[in-house]
Design an enzyme around this catalytic site. Structure first.
Site, mmCIF file in Angstrom:
data_model
loop_
_atom_site.group_PDB
_atom_site.id
_atom_site.type_symbol
_atom_site.label_atom_id
_atom_site.label_comp_id
_atom_site.label_asym_id
_atom_site.label_seq_id
_atom_site.Cartn_x
_atom_site.Cartn_y
_atom_site.Cartn_z
ATOM 1 N N ARG A 58 -9.742 0.019 22.540
ATOM 2 C CA ARG A 58 -9.601 0.820 21.312
ATOM 3 C C ARG A 58 -8.654 2.002 21.547
ATOM 4 N NH1 ARG A 58 -13.226 4.312 20.647
ATOM 5 N NH2 ARG A 58 -15.072 3.024 20.911
ATOM 6 N N TYR A 93 1.448 1.378 -4.738
ATOM 7 C CA TYR A 93 0.642 0.152 -4.597
ATOM 8 C C TYR A 93 -0.799 0.466 -5.051
ATOM 9 C CZ TYR A 93 -2.369 -3.190 -2.191
ATOM 10 O OH TYR A 93 -3.347 -4.099 -1.898
ATOM 11 N N ASP A 107 5.902 5.525 2.361
ATOM 12 C CA ASP A 107 5.495 4.147 2.623
ATOM 13 C C ASP A 107 6.761 3.299 2.496
ATOM 14 O OD1 ASP A 107 4.706 1.486 2.395
ATOM 15 O OD2 ASP A 107 2.818 1.985 1.410
ATOM 16 N N LYS A 113 3.593 -7.259 5.817
ATOM 17 C CA LYS A 113 4.714 -7.733 4.986
ATOM 18 C C LYS A 113 5.912 -8.105 5.854
ATOM 19 C CE LYS A 113 1.854 -6.284 1.837
ATOM 20 N NZ LYS A 113 0.604 -6.982 1.803
HETATM 21 O O1 P1T Z 1 -2.657 -4.954 2.748
HETATM 22 P P1 P1T Z 1 -2.430 -3.866 3.741
HETATM 23 O O2 P1T Z 1 -1.812 -4.333 5.006
HETATM 24 O O3 P1T Z 1 -3.644 -3.003 3.953
HETATM 25 O O4 P1T Z 1 -1.299 -2.899 3.126
HETATM 26 C C1 P1T Z 1 -1.487 -2.164 1.968
HETATM 27 C C2 P1T Z 1 -0.160 -1.859 1.327
HETATM 28 C C3 P1T Z 1 0.434 -0.633 1.554
HETATM 29 N N1 P1T Z 1 1.633 -0.303 1.009
HETATM 30 C C4 P1T Z 1 2.306 -1.175 0.240
HETATM 31 C C5 P1T Z 1 3.616 -0.778 -0.349
HETATM 32 C C6 P1T Z 1 1.771 -2.445 -0.012
HETATM 33 O O5 P1T Z 1 2.468 -3.286 -0.770
HETATM 34 C C7 P1T Z 1 0.499 -2.795 0.537
HETATM 35 C C8 P1T Z 1 -0.140 -4.112 0.280
HETATM 36 N N2 P1T Z 1 0.364 -4.782 -0.847
HETATM 37 C C9 P1T Z 1 -0.058 -5.984 -1.306
HETATM 38 C C10 P1T Z 1 -1.042 -6.703 -0.752
HETATM 39 C C11 P1T Z 1 0.645 -6.461 -2.504
HETATM 40 O O6 P1T Z 1 0.565 -7.659 -2.861
HETATM 41 O O7 P1T Z 1 1.326 -5.634 -3.137
#
Ligand code: P1T
Length: 385
Positions: free
Chosen positions: A51, A104, A176, A201
Protein backbone atom coordinates in the site's frame (compact mmCIF):
# COMPACT_ATOMS: atom_id res chain seq x y z
CA UNK A 1 14.62 15.37 -21.94
CA UNK A 2 13.78 12.78 -24.62
CA UNK A 3 10.64 13.08 -26.78
CA UNK A 4 7.17 12.05 -25.56
CA UNK A 5 6.96 8.70 -27.37
CA UNK A 6 10.44 7.75 -26.14
CA UNK A 7 9.56 8.63 -22.54
CA UNK A 8 6.33 6.65 -22.72
CA UNK A 9 8.36 3.54 -23.56
CA UNK A 10 11.53 3.93 -21.51
CA UNK A 11 10.89 6.04 -18.41
CA UNK A 12 10.33 4.10 -15.21
CA UNK A 13 11.35 0.85 -16.97
CA UNK A 14 15.12 1.08 -17.35
CA UNK A 15 16.47 -2.51 -17.18
CA UNK A 16 18.12 -3.35 -13.85
CA UNK A 17 21.65 -4.76 -14.39
CA UNK A 18 22.71 -4.94 -10.73
CA UNK A 19 24.09 -8.25 -9.45
CA UNK A 20 21.33 -10.84 -9.32
CA UNK A 21 18.84 -8.66 -11.27
CA UNK A 22 17.48 -10.14 -14.50
CA UNK A 23 17.47 -7.05 -16.73
CA UNK A 24 13.73 -7.22 -17.45
CA UNK A 25 12.76 -5.02 -20.40
CA UNK A 26 9.15 -4.91 -19.15
CA UNK A 27 8.77 -4.28 -15.42
CA UNK A 28 7.49 -7.43 -13.67
CA UNK A 29 4.24 -7.59 -11.71
CA UNK A 30 5.37 -7.50 -8.08
CA UNK A 31 2.46 -9.21 -6.37
CA UNK A 32 4.05 -9.47 -2.94
CA UNK A 33 2.06 -7.45 -0.41
CA UNK A 34 5.00 -7.21 1.97
CA UNK A 35 8.78 -6.99 1.67
CA UNK A 36 11.37 -8.70 3.86
CA UNK A 37 14.24 -6.81 5.49
CA UNK A 38 17.75 -7.94 6.42
CA UNK A 39 17.48 -5.83 9.58
CA UNK A 40 14.25 -4.76 11.28
CA UNK A 41 15.18 -1.07 11.17
CA UNK A 42 16.03 -0.89 7.43
CA UNK A 43 13.41 -1.64 4.76
CA UNK A 44 14.89 -3.08 1.55
CA UNK A 45 15.22 -0.21 -0.96
CA UNK A 46 12.43 1.60 0.90
CA UNK A 47 9.85 -1.17 0.36
CA UNK A 48 7.77 -2.14 3.41
CA UNK A 49 4.21 -2.93 2.39
CA UNK A 50 2.55 -2.66 -1.02
CA UNK A 51 0.00 0.00 0.00
CA UNK A 52 2.85 2.40 0.81
CA UNK A 53 5.22 1.46 -2.04
CA UNK A 54 5.24 -1.24 -4.72
CA UNK A 55 7.89 -1.64 -7.46
CA UNK A 56 5.40 -2.06 -10.33
CA UNK A 57 3.32 0.93 -9.22
CA UNK A 58 6.48 2.97 -8.69
CA UNK A 59 7.58 2.29 -12.30
CA UNK A 60 4.20 3.51 -13.54
CA UNK A 61 4.28 6.58 -11.31
CA UNK A 62 7.71 7.52 -12.69
CA UNK A 63 6.51 7.06 -16.26
CA UNK A 64 3.35 9.10 -15.73
CA UNK A 65 5.32 11.94 -14.12
CA UNK A 66 7.74 11.92 -17.09
CA UNK A 67 4.91 12.16 -19.62
CA UNK A 68 3.64 15.42 -18.11
CA UNK A 69 7.19 16.69 -17.49
CA UNK A 70 6.28 16.57 -13.77
CA UNK A 71 8.42 15.99 -10.70
CA UNK A 72 5.97 13.56 -9.07
CA UNK A 73 3.36 10.99 -10.09
CA UNK A 74 0.93 8.97 -7.97
CA UNK A 75 -1.31 6.12 -9.11
CA UNK A 76 -4.75 5.34 -7.63
CA UNK A 77 -7.39 2.67 -8.01
CA UNK A 78 -9.68 4.90 -10.14
CA UNK A 79 -9.94 8.43 -11.46
CA UNK A 80 -12.42 9.23 -8.69
CA UNK A 81 -10.08 7.74 -6.06
CA UNK A 82 -7.40 10.12 -7.35
CA UNK A 83 -9.85 13.05 -7.18
CA UNK A 84 -10.98 12.11 -3.66
CA UNK A 85 -7.40 11.91 -2.44
CA UNK A 86 -6.64 15.37 -3.86
CA UNK A 87 -9.64 16.87 -2.05
CA UNK A 88 -8.99 15.05 1.23
CA UNK A 89 -5.32 16.11 1.14
CA UNK A 90 -5.70 19.79 0.33
CA UNK A 91 -9.05 20.87 1.78
CA UNK A 92 -10.71 20.92 5.17
CA UNK A 93 -14.20 21.57 6.57
CA UNK A 94 -15.42 25.06 5.67
CA UNK A 95 -13.52 25.23 2.36
CA UNK A 96 -15.10 25.81 -1.03
CA UNK A 97 -14.31 24.38 -4.49
CA UNK A 98 -15.13 26.30 -7.65
CA UNK A 99 -15.86 23.83 -10.45
CA UNK A 100 -16.58 24.02 -14.18
CA UNK A 101 -20.34 23.58 -14.58
CA UNK A 102 -19.81 20.83 -17.20
CA UNK A 103 -17.60 18.42 -15.23
CA UNK A 104 -17.88 14.63 -15.59
CA UNK A 105 -21.07 13.64 -13.69
CA UNK A 106 -19.14 11.44 -11.24
CA UNK A 107 -16.81 14.28 -10.24
CA UNK A 108 -19.79 16.53 -9.66
CA UNK A 109 -21.51 13.77 -7.65
CA UNK A 110 -18.38 13.38 -5.51
CA UNK A 111 -18.19 17.10 -4.78
CA UNK A 112 -21.91 17.79 -4.37
CA UNK A 113 -23.17 14.61 -2.71
CA UNK A 114 -20.17 13.28 -0.76
CA UNK A 115 -17.80 16.07 0.28
CA UNK A 116 -20.74 18.34 1.13
CA UNK A 117 -21.27 16.03 4.13
CA UNK A 118 -17.82 17.04 5.34
CA UNK A 119 -18.68 20.73 4.99
CA UNK A 120 -16.70 21.19 1.78
CA UNK A 121 -18.95 23.13 -0.58
CA UNK A 122 -18.88 23.36 -4.38
CA UNK A 123 -19.89 26.27 -6.62
CA UNK A 124 -20.21 25.68 -10.37
CA UNK A 125 -19.61 28.31 -13.02
CA UNK A 126 -19.29 28.51 -16.78
CA UNK A 127 -15.49 28.48 -16.88
CA UNK A 128 -15.35 29.19 -20.62
CA UNK A 129 -15.15 32.77 -19.32
CA UNK A 130 -12.28 33.00 -16.78
CA UNK A 131 -13.89 36.07 -15.19
CA UNK A 132 -16.80 33.88 -14.02
CA UNK A 133 -14.30 31.99 -11.88
CA UNK A 134 -12.83 35.18 -10.44
CA UNK A 135 -16.32 36.50 -9.65
CA UNK A 136 -17.20 33.29 -7.78
CA UNK A 137 -14.21 33.46 -5.41
CA UNK A 138 -15.11 34.00 -1.75
CA UNK A 139 -12.88 33.91 1.37
CA UNK A 140 -13.81 30.20 1.66
CA UNK A 141 -12.61 29.30 -1.86
CA UNK A 142 -9.44 27.18 -1.86
CA UNK A 143 -9.41 25.20 -5.05
CA UNK A 144 -10.53 25.47 -8.67
CA UNK A 145 -11.42 22.23 -10.51
CA UNK A 146 -11.67 22.28 -14.28
CA UNK A 147 -11.69 19.94 -17.25
CA UNK A 148 -10.71 21.13 -20.71
CA UNK A 149 -12.36 19.96 -22.91
CA UNK A 150 -15.34 19.19 -20.68
CA UNK A 151 -17.31 15.97 -20.54
CA UNK A 152 -19.58 15.86 -22.61
CA UNK A 153 -19.99 19.30 -24.22
CA UNK A 154 -16.33 19.80 -25.19
CA UNK A 155 -16.19 23.31 -23.76
CA UNK A 156 -12.72 24.69 -23.14
CA UNK A 157 -11.23 26.57 -20.23
CA UNK A 158 -8.28 28.92 -20.72
CA UNK A 159 -5.87 27.13 -18.38
CA UNK A 160 -3.21 29.88 -18.42
CA UNK A 161 -5.71 32.64 -17.62
CA UNK A 162 -7.38 30.59 -14.87
CA UNK A 163 -4.00 29.70 -13.33
CA UNK A 164 -3.20 33.40 -13.12
CA UNK A 165 -6.52 34.09 -11.38
CA UNK A 166 -5.99 31.14 -9.02
CA UNK A 167 -2.53 32.29 -7.99
CA UNK A 168 -3.52 35.94 -7.64
CA UNK A 169 -6.07 34.83 -5.03
CA UNK A 170 -3.94 32.09 -3.41
CA UNK A 171 -6.06 29.21 -4.79
CA UNK A 172 -4.92 25.83 -6.12
CA UNK A 173 -5.75 24.98 -9.75
CA UNK A 174 -6.56 21.33 -10.52
CA UNK A 175 -7.02 20.28 -14.16
CA UNK A 176 -8.60 16.95 -15.07
CA UNK A 177 -6.70 16.23 -18.30
CA UNK A 178 -8.33 12.85 -19.01
CA UNK A 179 -9.82 13.85 -22.37
CA UNK A 180 -6.62 15.00 -24.10
CA UNK A 181 -3.99 12.99 -22.20
CA UNK A 182 -0.48 14.42 -21.77
CA UNK A 183 0.14 13.72 -25.45
CA UNK A 184 -2.05 16.64 -26.55
CA UNK A 185 -2.06 18.93 -23.50
CA UNK A 186 0.23 19.54 -20.51
CA UNK A 187 -1.56 21.71 -17.96
CA UNK A 188 1.46 22.02 -15.60
CA UNK A 189 3.29 23.89 -18.39
CA UNK A 190 0.29 26.24 -18.61
CA UNK A 191 0.42 27.06 -14.89
CA UNK A 192 -1.84 24.41 -13.28
CA UNK A 193 -0.76 23.12 -9.85
CA UNK A 194 -2.16 19.61 -10.04
CA UNK A 195 -3.24 17.39 -12.96
CA UNK A 196 -5.55 14.44 -12.46
CA UNK A 197 -6.38 11.61 -14.83
CA UNK A 198 -8.76 8.77 -15.13
CA UNK A 199 -6.08 6.40 -16.50
CA UNK A 200 -9.02 4.10 -17.27
CA UNK A 201 -9.28 6.13 -20.52
CA UNK A 202 -6.49 7.01 -22.98
CA UNK A 203 -3.54 6.24 -20.70
CA UNK A 204 -4.64 2.62 -20.16
CA UNK A 205 -6.18 2.73 -23.61
CA UNK A 206 -7.73 -0.75 -23.92
CA UNK A 207 -10.87 -0.62 -21.73
CA UNK A 208 -9.50 -3.33 -19.46
CA UNK A 209 -8.09 -1.49 -16.44
CA UNK A 210 -9.62 1.05 -14.06
CA UNK A 211 -7.22 3.58 -12.57
CA UNK A 212 -6.42 7.18 -11.79
CA UNK A 213 -3.36 9.34 -11.36
CA UNK A 214 -2.12 12.67 -10.11
CA UNK A 215 0.98 14.46 -11.41
CA UNK A 216 2.46 17.60 -9.91
CA UNK A 217 5.60 19.62 -9.16
CA UNK A 218 4.79 21.17 -5.77
CA UNK A 219 6.75 19.46 -2.96
CA UNK A 220 4.30 20.37 -0.20
CA UNK A 221 1.18 19.17 -2.07
CA UNK A 222 3.05 16.01 -3.07
CA UNK A 223 3.92 15.20 0.55
CA UNK A 224 0.27 15.56 1.58
CA UNK A 225 -0.98 13.48 -1.35
CA UNK A 226 1.62 10.73 -0.93
CA UNK A 227 0.80 10.55 2.78
CA UNK A 228 -2.90 10.12 2.02
CA UNK A 229 -2.31 7.71 -0.86
CA UNK A 230 -1.05 5.37 1.87
CA UNK A 231 -3.28 6.58 4.72
CA UNK A 232 -6.54 6.36 2.71
CA UNK A 233 -5.30 3.38 0.70
CA UNK A 234 -7.01 3.82 -2.69
CA UNK A 235 -3.87 2.58 -4.50
CA UNK A 236 -3.56 0.97 -7.92
CA UNK A 237 -2.90 -2.77 -7.66
CA UNK A 238 0.34 -4.30 -9.04
CA UNK A 239 -1.49 -6.10 -11.84
CA UNK A 240 -3.41 -2.97 -12.83
CA UNK A 241 -0.16 -0.98 -12.67
CA UNK A 242 1.36 -3.47 -15.13
CA UNK A 243 -1.61 -3.24 -17.51
CA UNK A 244 -1.43 0.55 -17.42
CA UNK A 245 2.34 0.49 -18.02
CA UNK A 246 1.72 -1.78 -20.99
CA UNK A 247 -1.07 0.38 -22.40
CA UNK A 248 0.63 3.74 -22.07
CA UNK A 249 3.62 2.71 -24.18
CA UNK A 250 1.52 3.15 -27.36
CA UNK A 251 -0.22 6.36 -26.27
CA UNK A 252 1.42 8.57 -28.92
CA UNK A 253 0.49 6.39 -31.91
CA UNK A 254 -3.00 5.72 -30.58
CA UNK A 255 -3.77 9.42 -30.03
CA UNK A 256 -2.93 10.27 -33.66
CA UNK A 257 -5.45 7.74 -34.98
CA UNK A 258 -8.11 8.69 -32.38
CA UNK A 259 -7.78 12.31 -33.50
CA UNK A 260 -7.94 11.47 -37.22
CA UNK A 261 -11.06 9.33 -36.75
CA UNK A 262 -12.84 11.91 -34.58
CA UNK A 263 -12.12 14.76 -36.98
CA UNK A 264 -13.33 12.80 -40.01
CA UNK A 265 -16.52 11.69 -38.22
CA UNK A 266 -17.19 15.19 -36.86
CA UNK A 267 -16.83 16.72 -40.34
CA UNK A 268 -19.12 14.05 -41.78
CA UNK A 269 -21.81 14.72 -39.15
CA UNK A 270 -21.53 18.48 -39.56
CA UNK A 271 -22.64 18.09 -43.18
CA UNK A 272 -25.75 16.03 -42.28
CA UNK A 273 -29.21 17.69 -42.07
CA UNK A 274 -30.07 15.20 -39.30
CA UNK A 275 -27.50 16.76 -36.98
CA UNK A 276 -28.12 20.05 -35.15
CA UNK A 277 -24.57 20.76 -34.01
CA UNK A 278 -21.23 19.03 -33.48
CA UNK A 279 -18.96 19.84 -30.52
CA UNK A 280 -15.32 19.20 -31.40
CA UNK A 281 -12.51 21.70 -30.73
CA UNK A 282 -10.72 20.98 -34.02
CA UNK A 283 -13.73 22.12 -36.07
CA UNK A 284 -13.60 25.75 -37.15
CA UNK A 285 -17.24 26.02 -35.97
CA UNK A 286 -16.19 25.37 -32.34
CA UNK A 287 -16.56 28.71 -30.52
CA UNK A 288 -13.17 28.24 -28.82
CA UNK A 289 -11.26 26.80 -31.79
CA UNK A 290 -8.48 29.41 -31.41
CA UNK A 291 -8.00 28.55 -27.72
CA UNK A 292 -7.78 24.85 -28.61
CA UNK A 293 -4.99 25.63 -31.06
CA UNK A 294 -3.18 27.82 -28.52
CA UNK A 295 -3.16 25.53 -25.48
CA UNK A 296 -3.15 22.01 -26.88
CA UNK A 297 -1.39 20.30 -29.77
CA UNK A 298 -4.45 18.36 -30.93
CA UNK A 299 -7.64 16.69 -29.77
CA UNK A 300 -8.55 13.12 -28.93
CA UNK A 301 -11.25 10.76 -30.18
CA UNK A 302 -14.01 12.35 -28.13
CA UNK A 303 -16.69 14.65 -29.47
CA UNK A 304 -20.41 15.12 -29.00
CA UNK A 305 -23.26 16.06 -31.29
CA UNK A 306 -26.95 16.78 -31.10
CA UNK A 307 -29.30 14.80 -33.28
CA UNK A 308 -32.50 16.31 -34.68
CA UNK A 309 -35.46 14.50 -33.02
CA UNK A 310 -36.20 12.84 -29.70
CA UNK A 311 -34.51 10.58 -27.16
CA UNK A 312 -36.09 7.65 -29.02
CA UNK A 313 -34.47 8.77 -32.27
CA UNK A 314 -31.11 9.01 -30.49
CA UNK A 315 -31.54 5.49 -29.05
CA UNK A 316 -32.54 4.13 -32.48
CA UNK A 317 -29.45 5.68 -34.05
CA UNK A 318 -27.23 3.99 -31.47
CA UNK A 319 -28.98 0.65 -31.95
CA UNK A 320 -28.36 0.71 -35.71
CA UNK A 321 -24.59 1.11 -35.31
CA UNK A 322 -22.52 -2.02 -35.85
CA UNK A 323 -19.00 -0.91 -34.90
CA UNK A 324 -19.75 1.51 -32.04
CA UNK A 325 -20.66 -0.22 -28.78
CA UNK A 326 -23.26 1.62 -26.72
CA UNK A 327 -21.33 1.91 -23.50
CA UNK A 328 -20.09 4.37 -20.90
CA UNK A 329 -16.39 5.24 -20.75
CA UNK A 330 -14.08 6.44 -23.48
CA UNK A 331 -10.48 6.47 -24.63
CA UNK A 332 -10.13 2.78 -25.55
CA UNK A 333 -9.02 1.38 -28.91
CA UNK A 334 -12.61 0.40 -29.71
CA UNK A 335 -15.25 2.99 -30.63
CA UNK A 336 -17.90 3.68 -28.00
CA UNK A 337 -21.03 5.80 -28.05
CA UNK A 338 -23.47 6.92 -25.38
CA UNK A 339 -26.32 9.28 -24.45
CA UNK A 340 -25.05 11.37 -21.48
CA UNK A 341 -28.55 12.38 -20.26
CA UNK A 342 -29.49 8.76 -19.50
CA UNK A 343 -26.04 7.26 -19.00
CA UNK A 344 -22.84 9.03 -17.79
CA UNK A 345 -24.59 12.21 -16.64
CA UNK A 346 -27.85 10.74 -15.34
CA UNK A 347 -26.71 11.63 -11.80
CA UNK A 348 -26.64 15.34 -12.71
CA UNK A 349 -30.07 16.85 -11.86
CA UNK A 350 -32.27 17.23 -14.99
CA UNK A 351 -32.65 21.01 -14.59
CA UNK A 352 -28.84 21.42 -14.35
CA UNK A 353 -28.36 19.20 -17.42
CA UNK A 354 -30.86 21.20 -19.45
CA UNK A 355 -29.47 24.54 -18.30
CA UNK A 356 -25.97 23.44 -19.38
CA UNK A 357 -27.01 22.04 -22.76
CA UNK A 358 -27.01 18.29 -22.11
CA UNK A 359 -30.21 17.55 -24.02
CA UNK A 360 -31.81 14.12 -24.46
CA UNK A 361 -30.49 13.94 -28.03
CA UNK A 362 -26.90 14.86 -27.18
CA UNK A 363 -24.72 11.90 -28.17
CA UNK A 364 -21.12 11.46 -27.04
CA UNK A 365 -18.69 9.57 -29.24
CA UNK A 366 -15.35 8.05 -28.32
CA UNK A 367 -13.80 7.25 -31.69
CA UNK A 368 -11.47 4.28 -31.40
CA UNK A 369 -8.53 3.49 -33.66
CA UNK A 370 -10.35 1.34 -36.22
CA UNK A 371 -10.18 2.15 -39.94
CA UNK A 372 -11.55 5.66 -40.54
CA UNK A 373 -13.73 4.79 -43.54
CA UNK A 374 -15.33 1.83 -41.75
CA UNK A 375 -16.43 4.16 -38.94
CA UNK A 376 -17.81 6.79 -41.33
CA UNK A 377 -19.71 4.09 -43.24
CA UNK A 378 -21.25 2.87 -39.97
CA UNK A 379 -22.52 6.38 -39.16
CA UNK A 380 -23.78 6.81 -42.74
CA UNK A 381 -25.92 3.65 -42.64
CA UNK A 382 -27.25 4.43 -39.15
CA UNK A 383 -28.39 7.93 -40.22
CA UNK A 384 -30.35 6.53 -43.20
CA UNK A 385 -34.15 6.30 -42.76
O1 P1T B 1 -14.05 6.08 -13.86
P1 P1T B 1 -12.86 6.63 -13.14
O2 P1T B 1 -11.58 6.00 -13.53
O3 P1T B 1 -13.07 6.71 -11.65
O4 P1T B 1 -12.69 8.15 -13.64
C1 P1T B 1 -13.63 9.14 -13.40
C2 P1T B 1 -13.52 10.22 -14.44
C3 P1T B 1 -12.80 11.37 -14.14
N1 P1T B 1 -12.66 12.38 -15.04
C4 P1T B 1 -13.19 12.29 -16.27
C5 P1T B 1 -13.02 13.42 -17.23
C6 P1T B 1 -13.91 11.15 -16.65
O5 P1T B 1 -14.41 11.09 -17.87
C7 P1T B 1 -14.08 10.09 -15.70
C8 P1T B 1 -14.86 8.86 -16.02
N2 P1T B 1 -15.74 9.01 -17.11
C9 P1T B 1 -16.57 8.06 -17.59
C10 P1T B 1 -16.68 6.82 -17.08
C11 P1T B 1 -17.38 8.48 -18.74
O6 P1T B 1 -17.97 7.63 -19.46
O7 P1T B 1 -17.45 9.69 -18.98
Amino acid sequence: MTAFSTRSIHNGEEPDFRDGASGDVAVPIHLSTTFARLRADSPTAGYEYTRSLNPTRKALEEKLAALDGAKYGLAFSSGLAAASTVIISLLKAGDNVIGFDDLYGGTRRLLSNVFVNFDISATYVDATKPENIENAITPKSKLIWIESPTNPLMKLADIKAIAQIAHKHGLILVVDNTFLSPYFQRPLDLGADIVVYSTTKYIGGHSDVLGGSVVLNNDDYYKKLAYNQNAVGAVLSPFDSYLTLRGVKTLAVRMQQHQKNALTLAEFLESSPKVKRVNFPLLKSHPQHALAEAQSSGSSGIFSFELVGTLDDAQNFLSKLKLFATAESLGGVESLIEIPAIMTHASVPKEVREQNGISDTLIRVSAGIEDTEDLVEDFRQALED
